[in-house]
Design a protein around this motif. Sequence first.
Motif, short mmCIF file in Angstrom:
data_model
loop_
_atom_site.label_atom_id
_atom_site.label_comp_id
_atom_site.label_asym_id
_atom_site.label_seq_id
_atom_site.Cartn_x
_atom_site.Cartn_y
_atom_site.Cartn_z
N LYS A 2 1.33 -0.99 5.12
CA LYS A 2 1.44 -2.43 4.71
C LYS A 2 0.19 -2.22 5.02
O LYS A 2 -1.16 -2.05 4.92
N ILE A 3 -0.19 -3.96 4.30
CA ILE A 3 -1.22 -4.67 3.97
C ILE A 3 -1.28 -6.48 3.47
O ILE A 3 -0.94 -6.43 3.51
N LYS A 4 -2.88 -6.47 4.46
CA LYS A 4 -2.51 -7.59 4.63
C LYS A 4 -3.75 -8.65 3.23
O LYS A 4 -4.85 -8.19 3.32
N GLU A 6 -5.45 -12.71 1.79
CA GLU A 6 -5.34 -13.73 1.86
C GLU A 6 -5.04 -13.93 0.17
O GLU A 6 -6.27 -13.96 -0.72
N GLU A 14 -2.92 -18.35 1.72
CA GLU A 14 -2.47 -17.76 2.67
C GLU A 14 -2.22 -16.22 2.68
O GLU A 14 -3.13 -15.55 1.82
N VAL A 15 -2.38 -16.09 4.12
CA VAL A 15 -1.69 -14.57 4.03
C VAL A 15 -1.00 -14.05 3.74
O VAL A 15 0.00 -14.04 4.64
N LYS A 16 -1.27 -13.09 3.12
CA LYS A 16 0.89 -11.85 2.56
C LYS A 16 0.07 -10.81 3.29
O LYS A 16 -0.33 -10.51 2.66
N GLU A 17 1.77 -10.38 3.84
CA GLU A 17 1.12 -8.70 3.92
C GLU A 17 2.52 -8.14 3.22
O GLU A 17 3.33 -8.43 2.28
N SER A 19 4.20 -4.32 1.75
CA SER A 19 4.28 -3.20 2.28
C SER A 19 4.21 -2.50 1.09
O SER A 19 4.76 -2.61 -0.26
N TYR A 63 1.87 -0.33 -4.88
CA TYR A 63 2.30 -1.82 -3.66
C TYR A 63 3.51 -2.18 -4.29
O TYR A 63 3.50 -3.72 -4.09
#
Length: 106
Positions: A2-4, A6, A14-17, A19, A63
């Motif tokens: 997973k990565i996050k 901005e 908005e911070v989105k994650e 996979s 991703y």
Amino acid sequence: MKIKLEIINNGEVEVKEFSTIRMRGRALKRMLEISDVMEKAEEAGVFTQEHYDLMCEFICEMYGNKFSVDDLLDGMYLEEIYPTFMDLNTEIGNKTMKKMENLIKK
């Protein structure tokens, strides 16, 4: 993995994650292609924008292209991009080796 990121939407951060996708055989092929190019660049001591673009494109592909290269560049700090690329390489290599070891045991 997973990565996050901005992601900026209408001026709001908005911070989105995200996979990684379930990787198919093409992921290994693509990783090997890019690794060859990167090794040659390292040996020559020349790292260009094309190499950086390849790394970023590869990350987006792994991703599922759920975000663009621009989203990646704007949403991830510089010092995180190369380690993310290397972590993906390690993940793909480990998955491949694990499957090969299981085949050998049979």
